[in-house]
Design a protein around this motif. Structure first.
Motif, PDB file in Angstrom:
ATOM      1  N   LYS A  10       0.854  -1.184  -0.064  1.00  0.00           N
ATOM      2  CA  LYS A  10      -0.069   0.024   0.080  1.00  0.00           C
ATOM      3  C   LYS A  10       0.772   1.315  -0.007  1.00  0.00           C
ATOM      4  O   LYS A  10       1.943   1.313   0.594  1.00  0.00           O
ATOM      5  CB  LYS A  10      -0.966   0.067   1.337  1.00  0.00           C
ATOM      6  CG  LYS A  10      -1.998   1.071   1.199  1.00  0.00           C
ATOM      7  CD  LYS A  10      -2.778   0.687   2.585  1.00  0.00           C
ATOM      8  CE  LYS A  10      -3.898   1.882   2.451  1.00  0.00           C
ATOM      9  NZ  LYS A  10      -4.845   1.658   3.481  1.00  0.00           N
ATOM     10  N   GLY A  11       0.569   2.286  -0.598  1.00  0.00           N
ATOM     11  CA  GLY A  11       1.047   3.426  -0.561  1.00  0.00           C
ATOM     12  C   GLY A  11       0.520   4.875  -0.597  1.00  0.00           C
ATOM     13  O   GLY A  11      -0.978   4.640  -0.527  1.00  0.00           O
ATOM     14  N   ALA A  12       1.183   5.913  -0.435  1.00  0.00           N
ATOM     15  CA  ALA A  12       0.525   7.254  -0.535  1.00  0.00           C
ATOM     16  C   ALA A  12       1.238   8.214  -1.131  1.00  0.00           C
ATOM     17  O   ALA A  12       2.760   8.091  -1.017  1.00  0.00           O
ATOM     18  CB  ALA A  12       0.163   7.523   1.032  1.00  0.00           C
ATOM     19  N   HIS A  25      -5.252  12.348  -2.695  1.00  0.00           N
ATOM     20  CA  HIS A  25      -6.125  10.970  -2.660  1.00  0.00           C
ATOM     21  C   HIS A  25      -6.438  10.209  -3.785  1.00  0.00           C
ATOM     22  O   HIS A  25      -6.731   9.013  -3.821  1.00  0.00           O
ATOM     23  CB  HIS A  25      -7.304  11.524  -2.053  1.00  0.00           C
ATOM     24  CG  HIS A  25      -7.140  11.873  -0.405  1.00  0.00           C
ATOM     25  ND1 HIS A  25      -7.317  10.986   0.499  1.00  0.00           N
ATOM     26  CD2 HIS A  25      -7.253  13.064   0.023  1.00  0.00           C
ATOM     27  CE1 HIS A  25      -7.096  11.630   1.577  1.00  0.00           C
ATOM     28  NE2 HIS A  25      -7.217  12.901   1.166  1.00  0.00           N
ATOM     29  N   ASP A  26      -6.194  11.019  -4.888  1.00  0.00           N
ATOM     30  CA  ASP A  26      -6.777  10.635  -6.365  1.00  0.00           C
ATOM     31  C   ASP A  26      -5.414   9.231  -6.762  1.00  0.00           C
ATOM     32  O   ASP A  26      -5.683   8.718  -7.907  1.00  0.00           O
ATOM     33  CB  ASP A  26      -6.631  11.511  -7.473  1.00  0.00           C
ATOM     34  CG  ASP A  26      -7.526  12.751  -6.665  1.00  0.00           C
ATOM     35  OD1 ASP A  26      -8.552  12.378  -6.169  1.00  0.00           O
ATOM     36  OD2 ASP A  26      -7.119  13.940  -6.927  1.00  0.00           O
ATOM     37  N   THR A  27      -4.294   9.176  -6.237  1.00  0.00           N
ATOM     38  CA  THR A  27      -3.258   8.483  -6.768  1.00  0.00           C
ATOM     39  C   THR A  27      -3.615   7.216  -7.012  1.00  0.00           C
ATOM     40  O   THR A  27      -3.998   6.354  -6.165  1.00  0.00           O
ATOM     41  CB  THR A  27      -1.846   8.664  -5.941  1.00  0.00           C
ATOM     42  OG1 THR A  27      -1.842  10.157  -5.587  1.00  0.00           O
ATOM     43  CG2 THR A  27      -0.891   8.041  -6.647  1.00  0.00           C
ATOM     44  N   HIS A  88       6.474  10.001  -2.241  1.00  0.00           N
ATOM     45  CA  HIS A  88       6.080   8.786  -2.468  1.00  0.00           C
ATOM     46  C   HIS A  88       6.266   7.633  -1.408  1.00  0.00           C
ATOM     47  O   HIS A  88       7.370   7.257  -1.367  1.00  0.00           O
ATOM     48  CB  HIS A  88       6.016   8.220  -3.860  1.00  0.00           C
ATOM     49  CG  HIS A  88       5.072   6.965  -4.115  1.00  0.00           C
ATOM     50  ND1 HIS A  88       5.593   6.072  -5.060  1.00  0.00           N
ATOM     51  CD2 HIS A  88       4.074   6.632  -3.723  1.00  0.00           C
ATOM     52  CE1 HIS A  88       4.647   5.012  -4.921  1.00  0.00           C
ATOM     53  NE2 HIS A  88       3.520   5.281  -4.240  1.00  0.00           N
ATOM     54  N   ARG A  89       5.598   7.326  -0.476  1.00  0.00           N
ATOM     55  CA  ARG A  89       5.702   6.295   0.674  1.00  0.00           C
ATOM     56  C   ARG A  89       4.881   5.130   0.450  1.00  0.00           C
ATOM     57  O   ARG A  89       3.801   5.219  -0.052  1.00  0.00           O
ATOM     58  CB  ARG A  89       5.204   6.910   1.852  1.00  0.00           C
ATOM     59  CG  ARG A  89       6.063   8.199   2.271  1.00  0.00           C
ATOM     60  CD  ARG A  89       5.397   8.667   3.641  1.00  0.00           C
ATOM     61  NE  ARG A  89       5.706   9.910   3.893  1.00  0.00           N
ATOM     62  CZ  ARG A  89       5.195  10.733   4.764  1.00  0.00           C
ATOM     63  NH1 ARG A  89       4.487  10.266   5.655  1.00  0.00           N
ATOM     64  NH2 ARG A  89       5.620  12.156   4.729  1.00  0.00           N
ATOM     65  N   TRP A  90       5.585   3.973   0.473  1.00  0.00           N
ATOM     66  CA  TRP A  90       4.803   2.597   0.541  1.00  0.00           C
ATOM     67  C   TRP A  90       5.385   1.702   1.477  1.00  0.00           C
ATOM     68  O   TRP A  90       6.622   1.898   1.829  1.00  0.00           O
ATOM     69  CB  TRP A  90       4.873   2.354  -0.962  1.00  0.00           C
ATOM     70  CG  TRP A  90       6.068   1.771  -1.493  1.00  0.00           C
ATOM     71  CD1 TRP A  90       6.309   0.426  -1.520  1.00  0.00           C
ATOM     72  CD2 TRP A  90       6.913   2.486  -2.280  1.00  0.00           C
ATOM     73  NE1 TRP A  90       7.568   0.503  -2.271  1.00  0.00           N
ATOM     74  CE2 TRP A  90       8.040   1.503  -2.663  1.00  0.00           C
ATOM     75  CE3 TRP A  90       7.037   4.123  -2.496  1.00  0.00           C
ATOM     76  CZ2 TRP A  90       9.222   2.196  -3.158  1.00  0.00           C
ATOM     77  CZ3 TRP A  90       8.157   4.360  -3.248  1.00  0.00           C
ATOM     78  CH2 TRP A  90       9.241   3.563  -3.526  1.00  0.00           C
ATOM     79  N   ALA A  91       4.462   0.687   1.555  1.00  0.00           N
ATOM     80  CA  ALA A  91       4.893  -0.431   2.553  1.00  0.00           C
ATOM     81  C   ALA A  91       5.239  -1.613   1.510  1.00  0.00           C
ATOM     82  O   ALA A  91       4.436  -1.870   0.702  1.00  0.00           O
ATOM     83  CB  ALA A  91       3.726  -0.953   3.597  1.00  0.00           C
ATOM     84  N   SER A  92       6.309  -2.360   1.841  1.00  0.00           N
ATOM     85  CA  SER A  92       6.562  -3.528   1.053  1.00  0.00           C
ATOM     86  C   SER A  92       6.664  -4.622   1.805  1.00  0.00           C
ATOM     87  O   SER A  92       7.168  -4.762   3.021  1.00  0.00           O
ATOM     88  CB  SER A  92       7.917  -3.257   0.281  1.00  0.00           C
ATOM     89  OG  SER A  92       7.777  -2.269  -1.017  1.00  0.00           O
ATOM     90  N   GLN A  93       6.407  -5.909   1.471  1.00  0.00           N
ATOM     91  CA  GLN A  93       6.182  -6.847   2.181  1.00  0.00           C
ATOM     92  C   GLN A  93       7.698  -7.663   1.507  1.00  0.00           C
ATOM     93  O   GLN A  93       7.832  -7.744   0.289  1.00  0.00           O
ATOM     94  CB  GLN A  93       5.015  -7.970   1.736  1.00  0.00           C
ATOM     95  CG  GLN A  93       5.334  -9.465   2.351  1.00  0.00           C
ATOM     96  CD  GLN A  93       4.086 -10.090   2.208  1.00  0.00           C
ATOM     97  OE1 GLN A  93       3.174  -9.706   1.829  1.00  0.00           O
ATOM     98  NE2 GLN A  93       4.112 -11.489   2.751  1.00  0.00           N
ATOM     99  N   VAL A  94       8.552  -7.756   2.269  1.00  0.00           N
ATOM    100  CA  VAL A  94       9.918  -8.256   1.758  1.00  0.00           C
ATOM    101  C   VAL A  94      10.185  -9.803   2.274  1.00  0.00           C
ATOM    102  O   VAL A  94      10.076  -9.981   3.404  1.00  0.00           O
ATOM    103  CB  VAL A  94      11.078  -7.368   2.259  1.00  0.00           C
ATOM    104  CG1 VAL A  94      12.372  -8.044   1.983  1.00  0.00           C
ATOM    105  CG2 VAL A  94      10.762  -6.003   1.787  1.00  0.00           C
ATOM    106  N   LEU A  95      10.330 -10.506   1.400  1.00  0.00           N
ATOM    107  CA  LEU A  95      10.519 -12.062   1.856  1.00  0.00           C
ATOM    108  C   LEU A  95      11.945 -12.275   1.621  1.00  0.00           C
ATOM    109  O   LEU A  95      12.993 -12.211   0.364  1.00  0.00           O
ATOM    110  CB  LEU A  95       9.881 -12.886   0.522  1.00  0.00           C
ATOM    111  CG  LEU A  95      10.057 -14.477   0.776  1.00  0.00           C
ATOM    112  CD1 LEU A  95       9.524 -15.063   2.053  1.00  0.00           C
ATOM    113  CD2 LEU A  95       9.672 -15.074  -0.596  1.00  0.00           C
TER     114      LEU A  95
END
Length: 174
Positions: A10-12, A25-27, A88-95
């Protein structure tokens, strides 16, 4: 060394004009430019064929493309004919494929630039408007966790990769 795979969760996107974080908000999607060094092709005596030699510390044009759900006063503000500052910030799931474990890692890209284009989209019943925005990037910083892994400042002659400033040698000569 562990091998990592990652995916965005998810990002913003924030407009950071005047030091204020205003969420856009529109991104929907942020598409970053390919980083490509300017180059010159050499051929001649003593060279077997051709060499396309990248020019030290010199990058081609960098444009970021942003897809939007619709236009609001916040997203239209990005087209103001002045320097734009985005984060631009986002969360990454890292394996970690060697351990079989995963974690969430914060990532962000800070960009400064000048607006190039705003596509107003199309209007159709029961469909997203799908406008677009494009900005020529003059400054870009990529951060993973709290570590800066890439920094490009085209106006101040900085090209840093993992903390090594490859333009420093050029600045020192001048």
């Amino acid at each position: 060394m562990p091998k990592y795979q990652s995916r965005s969760i998810k990002g913003a996107l924030y407009n950071k004009k005047n030091g204020i974080n205003k969420l856009i908000h529109d991104t929907v999607t942020v598409t970053y430019p390919d980083l490509e060094m300017l180059s010159e092709t050499f051929k001649g005596v003593g060279i077997n064929g051709e060499i396309d030699l990248p020019t030290y510390g010199q990058l081609g044009a960098l444009a970021v493309e942003i897809s939007l759900n619709g236009l609001s006063s916040d997203s239209i503000a990005l087209f103001g004919q002045e320097k734009q500052e985005l984060e631009h910030r986002w969360a990454s799931q890292v394996l970690d494929s060697t351990k079989g474990t995963s974690e969430v890692v914060g990532k962000k890209v800070i960009m400064h630039g000048l607006p190039k284009k705003i596509g107003l989209g199309s209007i159709e019943p029961n469909k997203a408007e799908e406008p677009t925005y494009s900005m020529e990037v003059l400054y870009l910083k990529y951060v993973i966790g709290n570590v800066s892994v890439l920094e490009i400042d085209k106006l101040n002659d900085v090209v840093k990769v993992n903390g090594v400033d490859y333009s420093a040698a050029i600045r020192n000569v001048l």
